[in-house]
Design a protein around this motif. Sequence first.
Motif, short mmCIF file in Angstrom:
data_model
loop_
_atom_site.label_atom_id
_atom_site.label_comp_id
_atom_site.label_asym_id
_atom_site.label_seq_id
_atom_site.Cartn_x
_atom_site.Cartn_y
_atom_site.Cartn_z
N ILE A 14 0.84 -1.20 0.00
CA ILE A 14 0.00 0.00 0.00
C ILE A 14 0.88 1.25 0.00
CG2 ILE A 14 -2.03 -1.09 0.98
CD1 ILE A 14 -1.18 -0.20 3.75
N CYS A 15 2.12 1.08 -0.42
CA CYS A 15 3.08 2.17 -0.35
C CYS A 15 3.74 2.36 -1.71
CB CYS A 15 4.10 1.82 0.74
SG CYS A 15 5.31 3.08 1.05
N MET A 61 4.13 9.06 -2.42
CA MET A 61 2.79 8.47 -2.40
C MET A 61 1.74 9.16 -3.27
SD MET A 61 3.02 5.77 -0.71
CE MET A 61 4.66 5.63 -1.38
N MET A 75 -2.46 -1.98 -5.15
CA MET A 75 -2.27 -0.80 -4.31
C MET A 75 -3.63 -0.18 -4.07
SD MET A 75 -0.77 1.89 -3.05
CE MET A 75 0.96 1.86 -3.46
N GLN A 76 -3.87 0.28 -2.84
CA GLN A 76 -5.16 0.92 -2.59
C GLN A 76 -5.14 2.38 -3.06
OE1 GLN A 76 -5.55 0.57 1.67
NE2 GLN A 76 -3.95 2.06 2.09
N GLU A 77 -6.30 2.86 -3.46
CA GLU A 77 -6.44 4.26 -3.90
C GLU A 77 -6.69 5.12 -2.66
OE1 GLU A 77 -6.37 7.34 -5.70
OE2 GLU A 77 -7.06 6.12 -7.38
N THR A 78 -5.66 5.85 -2.23
CA THR A 78 -5.86 6.69 -1.04
C THR A 78 -5.63 8.16 -1.36
OG1 THR A 78 -3.77 5.67 -0.45
CG2 THR A 78 -5.59 5.31 1.04
N LYS A 79 -5.43 8.47 -2.65
CA LYS A 79 -5.15 9.86 -2.97
C LYS A 79 -6.25 10.53 -3.78
CE LYS A 79 -0.93 10.52 -1.15
NZ LYS A 79 -0.99 10.03 0.24
N SER A 123 -4.00 -5.08 1.07
CA SER A 123 -5.08 -4.12 0.79
C SER A 123 -6.44 -4.81 0.72
CB SER A 123 -4.79 -3.42 -0.54
OG SER A 123 -4.46 -4.37 -1.54
N GLN A 142 -0.37 5.83 -5.11
CA GLN A 142 -1.61 5.29 -4.50
C GLN A 142 -2.84 5.56 -5.36
OE1 GLN A 142 -1.39 7.23 -0.65
NE2 GLN A 142 -0.10 5.62 0.20
#
Length: 917
Positions: free
Chosen positions: A159-160, A318, A904-908, A415, A322
């Motif tokens: 996740i990075c 990141m 990868m998770q979408e965190t942005k 994730s 992400q």
Amino acid sequence: MGGLAAATAFSGGSVRKAEAAAAGKGAVEIIKSVCTHCSVGCTVLAEVQNGVWIGQEPGWDSPFNLGAHCAKGASVREHAHGERRLKYPMKMVGGKWERVSWETAINEIGDKMLQIREKSGPDSVYWLGSAKHNNEQAYLVRKFAAYWGTNNVDHQARICHSTTVAGVANTWGYGAMTNSYNDMHNSKAIFIIGGNPAEAHPVSLLHVLKAKEQNNAPLIVCDPRFTRTAAHADEYVRFRPGTDVALIFGILWHIFENGWEDKEYIRQRVWGMDQIKAEVAKWNPEETERVTGVPGSQLKRVARLMVNNRPGTVVWCMGGTQHTNGNNNTRAYCILQLALGNMGKEGGGTNIFRGHDNVQGATDLGVLQNTLPGYYGLADGSWKHWARVWGEDYDWLAGRFADKKLMNADGIPVSRWFDGVLEAKENMDQPDNIRAMVFWGHAPNSQTRLKDMKAAMEKLDLLVVIDPYPTVSAVLHDRTDGVYLLPAATQFETYGSVTASNRSLQWRETVVKPLFESKPDHVIAFLLAKKFGFEDRLFRNIKVNGEEPLIEDLTREFNRGMWTIGYTGQSPERLRLHMANQATFDRTTLRANGGPADGEFYGLPWPCWGTAEMGHPGSAVLYNVDLPVAEGGMGFRARFGVERNGDNLLAEGSWPVGSEIEDGYPEFTMAMLKKLGWDSDLTDDERKAIEAAGGDKCNWKIDLSGGIQRVAIKHGCAPYGNAKARTVVWTFPDPIPAHREPLYTPRRDLVADYPTYDDRKFMRLPTLYKSIQEKDFAKDFPTILTSGRLVEYEGGGDETRSNPWLAELQQEMFVEVNPRDANNLGLRDGEMVWVHSPEGAKVKVAAMVTERVAPGVAFMPFHFGGHFEGKDLRGKYPHGADPYVLGESSNTAQTYGYDSVTQMQETKATLCRIERA
Ligand SMILES: Nc1nc2c(c(=O)[nH]1)N[C@H]1C(S)=C(S)[C@@H](COP(=O)(O)OP(=O)(O)OC[C@H]3O[C@@H](n4cnc5c(=O)[nH]c(N)nc54)[C@H](O)[C@@H]3O)O[C@H]1N2
Ligand SMILES: Nc1nc2c(c(=O)[nH]1)N[C@H]1C(S)=C(S)[C@@H](COP(=O)(O)OP(=O)(O)OC[C@H]3O[C@@H](n4cnc5c(=O)[nH]c(N)nc54)[C@H](O)[C@@H]3O)O[C@H]1N2
Ligand code: SF4
Ligand SMILES: [Mo]
């Protein structure tokens, strides 16, 4: 003894201080360790008296931090001492925490796991490892999962920087930072995209600002937020979250339009740029502005700055990784540098700032659901290689897995672990759901969709947390039984190697003995292995003192197998020598100038080819052909074959200086050595090892003697070949990086032109794309939500929010809102709001009204936890182990979305609605 250690470790003013303290009650010993927070790798000098850690100083001799620390590094003593730490093993019984012995805990956990294994198979236990482990522990955890019989093992890198590793490795061979923080002293321009090092890698700014001041290097910062890093920029580019490919191609448009690319470099060392050029042609200034919001005039200026100030470096973090198309972003950044001819140059390169202190090492050592240590893929040959290193019977190992197919199949990524619990069994590519979850140095609130995670935690049979702190895993769910918290020792209570962002390994020494009832992770691994009855096999080559496996033996074991990336030359002895002689290394080149490590690069950055005896100095700048391979030079890796559709994929007219082959060449095998007539350079022992590993077919990656590497290098060649970088990754969903709108996008007008992917199943689970993007959420959730870091806190924040020095600095969770949006909502700074997610979750946080974010964009830090949808969960922590500061986790409100290659998770980039509370 103490005095002697002080004399070797100290120089200058700090000695006086230590002596003054020593005048008190007994000698003060100075012990060298490395900060446990970020990948900069700052040296910590711990002052220890009578076994008590009484004070700390930053390391002045370290070429990385030169006597500097940020707030987190300056307060690590508090992390070890940690009043709020988990002090003994705990078990939840009828909704209450009870103290239990280690023996009881290991027995009960082990029995339950064996029962699950029996009924559902080994894949129903998930081993979530950690970027906080040192290399030896990380390696052991990966090996442990193999011996348990599953690839359901992973760590934070997923996740990075997983999209970096995949994108970059598939472009030129290795998925890592190519240069170093220090090498930025040579940069003529610095281009930072999606990184806020002023907060996330504070000490790295020493190096960035040196280039800015000394070389007059323009600093270009591309970020949707005006960050503390952007405050230093000569050119700040604000753009819409989730549009990095469009932005980079918009810059490349000016470069190609004006013929500013490095044509000779491309001819010699790059494949596929013509196809890129054709795609970039579509990203004219109008289209780029339509998608990113950035005017063409600014991007032309940026292009010109990069072109006129070569070599420049590209830094990302990141903000780029992400995303559902994160692998596209990372490849686009690489392409920019290849077009400019900046790769393999001092001052150039892709300086990819890694995250945690040892995320580089844990990635290298394969704590991942898709690789073995050293990026050996999940395939028979790789397993056989490692079985040889381990002295293990391959068939026995294979027998530990549910079946051969699953042994070679990607596991479930971290994730998605909770989807592995919640998904209907018949939709999954493994026999049963995840039933036991082990958080072995990982926060839960660092993953999105916390409401779903809560449900999954409640459905599990068993939840185990191995961590110095209880973490949010102790309180998020409403379980009453089946939860165990095991106190791990911190990295200051053990020793071993740790890999900084630039691929240098540093060695930590033990500062204090494990506090309370905590145990170091390798001891915990031993206890579990013993319970499962495979400790004799797991530690066959490793001495075990009582219950503690010898760290140096673990290093030596991975040294014997990690040929792919040259983690073979970094013996414990060489690493300790570097730590003891930090002052002898040049602060820009990182090369020792005289002294016992003369000519070697600090920390032997990988690849450090061959055996330790061979004495390779490590490689400070990847792909640099201006140095002989024996001194750290190399071309791009020949990883994708030698030919593609009739094109030559090998380098043309470029080779590392001193190479006897003055052209491109494929990776080395025994057959190739014979063909070149170089096999006569092999010793008898090397020959024997090569024979045992397949004879003519044996290659540089599986030759346990290192002979093939040694001989190739003797003739000036890189063991992995000399090829072109590829800009088109034909094995990926988007061979040419493509802009794709986020799943939750406010720009419905762009969905038709830049749609996301079709839903599909991979990594054992169905994964949604189009079926989410199809729905229009923007009407009800009009604001873009992005997230990231604050300098004071780290990750899920349980360590740092339990540190009184840091907790004091940031006491309240907040959301950044632009004044225009605030005024439209009737919001004043500091008022409480609800942030609603399109997936039905909400968080209650304070509004911070600031121009830092653009109108229509909100930002939340993700370090808080212990509140859930407005409820304070403080009472649920074990007594005395609740962090000082609690708050809502941004990830409660963050949504579905996974990268198309790595999950990868979408965190942005997602959407939300902000309302006054
Ligand atoms: N919304 C949002 N979410 C994000 C991100 C984001 O930008 N936005 N960023 C993502 C990124 S890049 C990352 S890397 C993750 C980070 O998230 P995590 O890595 O999950 O966060 P940490 O809280 O640092 O977790 C590390 C844990 O290891 C424990 N620990 C420390 N030392 C040791 C040790 O020696 N042994 C053991 N066993 N445990 C130890 C700490 O106490 C802590 O609980 O978050 C991701 N999540
Ligand atoms: N204090 C502190 N330091 C840390 C950590 C920590 O938790 N706290 N964690 C460590 C870890 S694990 C990591 S990975 C690093 C992360 O370090 P960084 O990546 O530098 O940190 P972030 O704040 O997550 O994200 C950086 C920037 O990305 C921007 N961004 C948001 N959306 C987009 C987008 O769509 N495109 C682009 N290009 N940018 C966007 C954000 O506005 C933010 O300023 O930090 C490490 N250092
Ligand atoms: S957090 Fe990073 S920059 Fe700060 S002291 Fe630690 S290693 Fe250095
Ligand atoms: Mo990270």
